[in-house]
Design an enzyme around this catalytic site. Structure first.
Site, PDB file in Angstrom:
ATOM      1  N   ASN A 231       5.305  -1.910  -0.841  1.00 14.99           N
ATOM      2  CA  ASN A 231       5.654  -1.389   0.076  1.00 14.99           C
ATOM      3  C   ASN A 231       4.727  -2.753   1.004  1.00 14.99           C
ATOM      4  O   ASN A 231       3.201  -2.101   1.632  1.00 14.99           O
ATOM      5  CB  ASN A 231       5.283   0.069  -0.280  1.00 14.99           C
ATOM      6  CG  ASN A 231       5.062   0.346   1.644  1.00 14.99           C
ATOM      7  OD1 ASN A 231       5.072  -0.211   2.427  1.00 14.99           O
ATOM      8  ND2 ASN A 231       4.511   2.136   1.519  1.00 14.99           N
ATOM      9  N   PRO A 232       5.774  -3.243   1.865  1.00 17.76           N
ATOM     10  CA  PRO A 232       4.993  -4.336   3.037  1.00 17.76           C
ATOM     11  C   PRO A 232       4.623  -3.396   4.364  1.00 17.76           C
ATOM     12  O   PRO A 232       3.701  -3.861   5.088  1.00 17.76           O
ATOM     13  CB  PRO A 232       5.596  -5.130   3.506  1.00 17.76           C
ATOM     14  CG  PRO A 232       6.836  -4.710   3.072  1.00 17.76           C
ATOM     15  CD  PRO A 232       7.012  -3.083   2.276  1.00 17.76           C
TER      16      PRO A 232
ATOM     17  N   THR B  26       9.165  -4.523  -1.273  1.00 16.60           N
ATOM     18  CA  THR B  26      10.494  -3.228  -0.624  1.00 16.60           C
ATOM     19  C   THR B  26      11.403  -3.926   1.302  1.00 16.60           C
ATOM     20  O   THR B  26      10.130  -3.923   2.383  1.00 16.60           O
ATOM     21  CB  THR B  26      10.218  -1.682  -0.379  1.00 16.60           C
ATOM     22  OG1 THR B  26       8.755  -1.611   0.679  1.00 16.60           O
ATOM     23  CG2 THR B  26       9.624  -1.043  -1.697  1.00 16.60           C
TER      24      THR B  26
ATOM     25  N   GLY C 249       0.699   0.129  -2.838  1.00 16.29           N
ATOM     26  CA  GLY C 249       0.623   1.312  -1.596  1.00 16.29           C
ATOM     27  C   GLY C 249       0.525   2.917  -1.598  1.00 16.29           C
ATOM     28  O   GLY C 249      -0.908   2.948  -1.778  1.00 16.29           O
TER      29      GLY C 249
ATOM     30  N   ASP D 298       0.406   7.036  -1.552  1.00 12.80           N
ATOM     31  CA  ASP D 298       0.990   8.429  -1.819  1.00 12.80           C
ATOM     32  C   ASP D 298       2.425   8.102  -1.788  1.00 12.80           C
ATOM     33  O   ASP D 298       2.757   8.520  -2.666  1.00 12.80           O
ATOM     34  CB  ASP D 298       0.288   9.314  -1.830  1.00 12.80           C
ATOM     35  CG  ASP D 298      -1.280   9.583  -1.843  1.00 12.80           C
ATOM     36  OD1 ASP D 298      -1.931   9.925  -1.164  1.00 12.80           O
ATOM     37  OD2 ASP D 298      -1.447   9.017  -2.566  1.00 12.80           O
TER      38      ASP D 298
ATOM     39  N   ASP E 293       3.177  15.736  -0.230  1.00 12.76           N
ATOM     40  CA  ASP E 293       2.927  14.393  -0.629  1.00 12.76           C
ATOM     41  C   ASP E 293       2.842  13.316   0.441  1.00 12.76           C
ATOM     42  O   ASP E 293       2.773  12.405   0.232  1.00 12.76           O
ATOM     43  CB  ASP E 293       3.341  13.678  -1.688  1.00 12.76           C
ATOM     44  CG  ASP E 293       3.295  14.949  -2.822  1.00 12.76           C
ATOM     45  OD1 ASP E 293       3.668  13.848  -4.185  1.00 12.76           O
ATOM     46  OD2 ASP E 293       2.979  15.855  -3.543  1.00 12.76           O
ATOM     47  N   GLY E 294       2.732  13.709   1.562  1.00 11.60           N
ATOM     48  CA  GLY E 294       2.649  12.875   3.054  1.00 11.60           C
ATOM     49  C   GLY E 294       4.325  12.731   3.579  1.00 11.60           C
ATOM     50  O   GLY E 294       4.242  12.103   4.067  1.00 11.60           O
TER      51      GLY E 294
HETATM   52  N1  LIG Z   1       9.369  -1.650   3.095  1.00 10.50           N
HETATM   53  C1  LIG Z   1       9.559  -0.246   4.228  1.00 10.50           C
HETATM   54  N2  LIG Z   1       9.985  -0.229   4.928  1.00 10.50           N
HETATM   55  C2  LIG Z   1       9.994   1.145   5.437  1.00 10.50           C
HETATM   56  N3  LIG Z   1       9.257   1.968   4.969  1.00 10.50           N
HETATM   57  C3  LIG Z   1       8.624   1.766   3.968  1.00 10.50           C
HETATM   58  C4  LIG Z   1       8.874   0.802   3.084  1.00 10.50           C
HETATM   59  N4  LIG Z   1       8.708   1.036   2.071  1.00 10.50           N
HETATM   60  C5  LIG Z   1       8.442   2.220   1.682  1.00 10.50           C
HETATM   61  N5  LIG Z   1       8.499   3.022   2.365  1.00 10.50           N
HETATM   62  C6  LIG Z   1       7.895   4.131   2.856  1.00 10.50           C
HETATM   63  O1  LIG Z   1       7.083   3.997   3.317  1.00 10.50           O
HETATM   64  C7  LIG Z   1       6.467   5.235   3.515  1.00 10.50           C
HETATM   65  C8  LIG Z   1       4.319   5.224   3.304  1.00 10.50           C
HETATM   66  O2  LIG Z   1       4.629   4.680   2.573  1.00 10.50           O
HETATM   67  P1  LIG Z   1       2.690   4.974   1.644  1.00 10.50           P
HETATM   68  O3  LIG Z   1       3.182   6.507   1.285  1.00 10.50           O
HETATM   69  O4  LIG Z   1       2.508   3.711   0.677  1.00 10.50           O
HETATM   70  O5  LIG Z   1       1.993   4.411   2.768  1.00 10.50           O
HETATM   71  P2  LIG Z   1       1.350   5.968   4.075  1.00 10.50           P
HETATM   72  O6  LIG Z   1       1.981   6.715   4.226  1.00 10.50           O
HETATM   73  O7  LIG Z   1       0.727   4.944   4.668  1.00 10.50           O
HETATM   74  O8  LIG Z   1      -0.504   6.021   2.907  1.00 10.50           O
HETATM   75  P3  LIG Z   1      -0.853   7.539   2.070  1.00 10.50           P
HETATM   76  O9  LIG Z   1       0.979   8.424   2.294  1.00 10.50           O
HETATM   77  O10 LIG Z   1      -1.526   7.854   0.908  1.00 10.50           O
HETATM   78  O11 LIG Z   1      -0.792   8.399   3.410  1.00 10.50           O
HETATM   79  C9  LIG Z   1       6.336   5.597   2.705  1.00 10.50           C
HETATM   80  O12 LIG Z   1       7.590   7.090   2.894  1.00 10.50           O
HETATM   81  C10 LIG Z   1       8.056   4.772   2.203  1.00 10.50           C
HETATM   82  O13 LIG Z   1       9.383   5.136   1.503  1.00 10.50           O
HETATM   83  C1  LIG Z   2     -14.078  17.468  11.576  1.00 11.02           C
HETATM   84  C2  LIG Z   2     -13.984  16.647   9.824  1.00 11.02           C
HETATM   85  C3  LIG Z   2     -13.163  17.445   9.805  1.00 11.02           C
HETATM   86  C4  LIG Z   2     -13.189  16.823   8.317  1.00 11.02           C
HETATM   87  C5  LIG Z   2     -11.262  17.377   7.475  1.00 11.02           C
HETATM   88  C6  LIG Z   2     -11.028  16.798   6.103  1.00 11.02           C
HETATM   89  C7  LIG Z   2     -10.331  16.879   5.429  1.00 11.02           C
HETATM   90  C8  LIG Z   2      -9.773  16.386   4.840  1.00 11.02           C
HETATM   91  C9  LIG Z   2      -8.734  16.579   3.490  1.00 11.02           C
HETATM   92  C10 LIG Z   2      -8.033  15.613   2.933  1.00 11.02           C
HETATM   93  C11 LIG Z   2      -6.279  15.633   2.143  1.00 11.02           C
HETATM   94  C12 LIG Z   2      -6.018  15.116   1.627  1.00 11.02           C
HETATM   95  C13 LIG Z   2      -4.111  15.446   1.651  1.00 11.02           C
HETATM   96  C14 LIG Z   2      -3.724  14.136   0.788  1.00 11.02           C
HETATM   97  C15 LIG Z   2      -2.740  15.000   1.135  1.00 11.02           C
HETATM   98  C16 LIG Z   2      -1.884  13.428   0.532  1.00 11.02           C
HETATM   99  O1  LIG Z   2      -0.178  13.799  -0.229  1.00 11.02           O
HETATM  100  C17 LIG Z   2      -1.159  13.178   1.782  1.00 11.02           C
HETATM  101  C18 LIG Z   2      -0.282  11.775   2.061  1.00 11.02           C
HETATM  102  O2  LIG Z   2      -0.435  10.117   1.465  1.00 11.02           O
HETATM  103  N1  LIG Z   2      -1.924  12.461   2.547  1.00 11.02           N
HETATM  104  C19 LIG Z   2      -1.801  13.370   4.221  1.00 11.02           C
HETATM  105  O3  LIG Z   2      -0.783  14.358   4.587  1.00 11.02           O
HETATM  106  C20 LIG Z   2      -2.881  12.845   5.311  1.00 11.02           C
HETATM  107  C21 LIG Z   2      -3.533  14.265   6.068  1.00 11.02           C
HETATM  108  C22 LIG Z   2      -4.659  14.537   6.611  1.00 11.02           C
HETATM  109  C23 LIG Z   2      -5.331  15.584   6.576  1.00 11.02           C
HETATM  110  C24 LIG Z   2      -6.782  15.333   7.500  1.00 11.02           C
END
Ligand SMILES: Nc1ncnc2c1ncn2[C@@H]1O[C@H](COP(=O)(O)OP(=O)(O)OP(=O)(O)O)[C@@H](O)[C@H]1O
Ligand SMILES: CCCCCCCCCCCCC/C=C/[C@@H](O)[C@H](CO)NC(=O)CCCCC
Ligand SMILES: [Ca+2]
Length: 530
Positions: free
Chosen positions: A141-142, A173, A198, A200, A506-507
């Site tokens: 995932n770029p 992708t 990439g 989550d 999951d984000g």
């Molecule tokens: N080539 C692409 N262009 C645009 N979006 C993409 C591409 N490839 C993947 N994606 C989407 O980008 C979204 C974010 O990617 P990814 O979750 O890897 O990074 P992130 O959100 O920064 O990391 P995290 O989820 O760990 O916080 C994913 O939901 C994925 O579906």
């Molecule tokens: C003032 C100090 C306060 C410190 C608070 C720290 C709390 C951090 C808890 C982090 C929990 C992460 C849960 C992860 C969820 C991932 O599936 C999702 C996709 O990557 N990330 C977020 O939703 C991103 C969620 C980002 C939350 C900040």
């Protein structure tokens, strides 16, 4: 001097050179160890035994004949021999905090036959590691994280894969869900595993593509909440290149691309719970990390249009969301996971080869066999809680990540068939801040009167507004649920502070707020938690 060896599997012991020093090198197939220790010159008496290195054969990454460059030969005074013979061993070096690096050592032999013997013996040992992948499908995932997915893969991972003799088909992708859609068409038999480079979200895409493909191939309708999903045999590896990377961090213990690549090369494997989310019989999503309503849902929503900030988008949105201090009314009901032997507050974090997971899965299978699939809708007690909440979080794993090294639920297990449901009730800003800060310290974040946590098999949530205006039970016809939420917002006379939050799955944001979540299957993955 002939290598001294005993009947196969031979214990092999020779004196070889490493950068001009003599070492006694031993291959012990019985104990599956390779070790080498420096031989002190005779004259030095009474010195403690020089440091010796011992590597389990399961942690040897590769063995190959060493290229010998001219200048090295001359400097090594090999003139009296036709040609020097050497072989290079790459192996796992464990560093601090679960970080792994690839160590490399070249052994020089005095005779060609000895060198061939060592190469043969070590390659035989490697070929016995049958669970190692040989052919991988890699999705990059770029776009996620700091948008460095491609560089991370090309600079840090590809060289290790080729050193380990792994063939990789790489797909960069081009749009969101490209990887998920591609998995419906690709020929899975060709591959020993799928790697997602990439965060989550990328892992979630590959997970949905793989599970969806396998259910389609086995003609299972995942819209049926109580359907027993068919198991996926292929494993998924993660090379962390995202913003949170909590799935990688919670399984490997660190979000480091080289460490993850080395785990993948060794073929380490960690089963993982997957939850399915439905809305009135319609399948919405699978979740493996966080299903969060309220705070984490709003944080995600607020971060989506700041993707240009990269990982910092969550901190910026987290701060804004904290200041707005919204709470949400609704009803949570759940069934406790009776088979688990752990509890969210037993301070027993999940570790590699976890006993709690193994024991709980066994008890879950016995329970399911007993109730043969009635298990899904067994009418044992449902606990119902109505209230005002800052956050409702269901986590299938600890959600440990760089932001919160112990995670949302530090004792959540990766493969115990349950999820931890955390309810944070309406509280003051100061108390909520204290609760949040506990996620970054060693103190117990559940130690508050407004925080409850349960280990559950499944749960349902209905926001307050839908209870009253549920279109099925009223004669208002087909007005969509969203409109009632809108009506509420438009009429300041409405007493509720803010209508509804959104679910962070999951984000990714879900478009439904009334949902049912159930813990589904234990899936295999290509990564081991350390
Ligand atoms: N080539 C692409 N262009 C645009 N979006 C993409 C591409 N490839 C993947 N994606 C989407 O980008 C979204 C974010 O990617 P990814 O979750 O890897 O990074 P992130 O959100 O920064 O990391 P995290 O989820 O760990 O916080 C994913 O939901 C994925 O579906
Ligand atoms: C003032 C100090 C306060 C410190 C608070 C720290 C709390 C951090 C808890 C982090 C929990 C992460 C849960 C992860 C969820 C991932 O599936 C999702 C996709 O990557 N990330 C977020 O939703 C991103 C969620 C980002 C939350 C900040
Ligand atoms: Ca779990």
């Amino acid at each position: 001097m002939q290598p001294e060896y005993l009947p196969f599997p031979a214990l092999l012991c020779s004196v070889l050179s490493i950068s001009r020093q003599h070492y006694e090198v031993t291959l012990d197939p019985g104990r599956a160890l390779l070790s080498w220790r420096k031989l002190r010159p005779r004259s030095v008496k009474g010195r403690t035994r020089a440091g010796s290195v011992t590597v389990p054969l399961t942690e040897i990454v590769s063995v190959e004949e060493a290229e010998i460059d001219g200048k090295y030969c001359n400097s090594m005074k090999w003139q009296h021999m036709c040609k020097p013979h050497a072989f290079t061993v790459r192996y796992i070096k464990r560093m601090k905090k679960h970080r792994w690096r690839c160590g490399e050592v070249t052994f020089w032999c005095s005779e060609e036959q000895m060198c061939c013997h060592w190469l043969q013996a070590l390659n035989d040992a490697l070929n016995q590691q049958t669970h190692r992948p040989k052919h991988l499908l890699v999705y990059i995932n770029p776009y996620g994280g700091c948008k460095k997915g491609k560089q991370i893969y090309e600079k840090k991972v590809a060289p290790l894969f080729s050193a380990a003799g792994i063939a990789a088909d790489v797909v960069v992708t081009e749009y969101a869900n490209h990887a998920r859609d591609n998995l419906y068409d690709v020929n899975l038999e060709k591959y020993d595993g799928i790697v997602c480079v990439g965060g989550d979200g990328m892992f979630s895409e590959v997970l949905h593509g793989l599970i969806g493909r396998v259910q389609k191939d086995s003609h299972i309708d995942h819209n049926n909440p109580s359907a027993c999903l068919s198991r996926c045999s292929i494993r998924i590896g993660i090379v962390p290149a995202g913003s949170t990377d909590c799935v990688c961090y919670a399984t490997v213990g660190i979000n480091d691309p080289v460490t993850s690549a080395l785990h993948i090369i060794l073929g380490d494997c960690q089963p993982l719970d997957v939850c399915s989310i439905h809305h009135k019989k319609n399948f919405l999503k699978y979740s493996v990390s966080l299903l969060g309503y309220g705070f984490y849902g709003d944080v995600l929503k607020g971060s989506e249009n700041n993707r240009w900030l990269g990982p910092a988008r969550y901190d910026f949105s987290g701060f804004k969301t904290f200041l707005t201090h919204h709470w949400y009314e609704g009803t949570v009901s759940f069934q406790p996971a009776k088979w688990v032997i752990g509890s969210p507050r037993d301070n027993k974090p999940c570790t590699s080869g976890c006993h709690v997971c193994r024991q709980s899965s066994k008890q879950l299978q016995e329970l399911q066999k007993e109730q043969n699939c009635r298990f899904e809708h067994s009418e044992e007690e449902w606990t119902t809680i109505k209230g005002k909440f800052m956050a409702i979080n269901a986590v299938s794993l600890s959600c440990a990540c760089p932001r919160s090294p112990k995670g949302l639920s530090p004792a959540a297990h990766l493969a115990d068939g349950s999820a931890d449901l955390i309810l944070v009730r309406k509280c003051s800003r100061l108390n909520f801040l204290r609760h949040l800060i506990r996620h970054t310290s060693k103190k117990d974040q559940f130690e508050f009167p407004f925080v409850e946590v349960y280990r559950v098999k499944n749960f349902q949530f209905t926001p307050k507004h839908f209870e009253e205006y549920d279109t099925e039970s009223t004669d208002i016809g087909n007005v969509s649920k969203k409109n009632f939420a809108q009506i509420c917002t438009d009429h300041p006379s409405c007493v509720c502070s803010h209508v509804n939050s959104s679910w962070n799955c999951d984000g990714e944001t879900l478009d439904q707020t009334a949902i049912e979540m159930s813990d589904k299957k234990v899936k295999r993955r290509l990564l081991l938690m350390t």
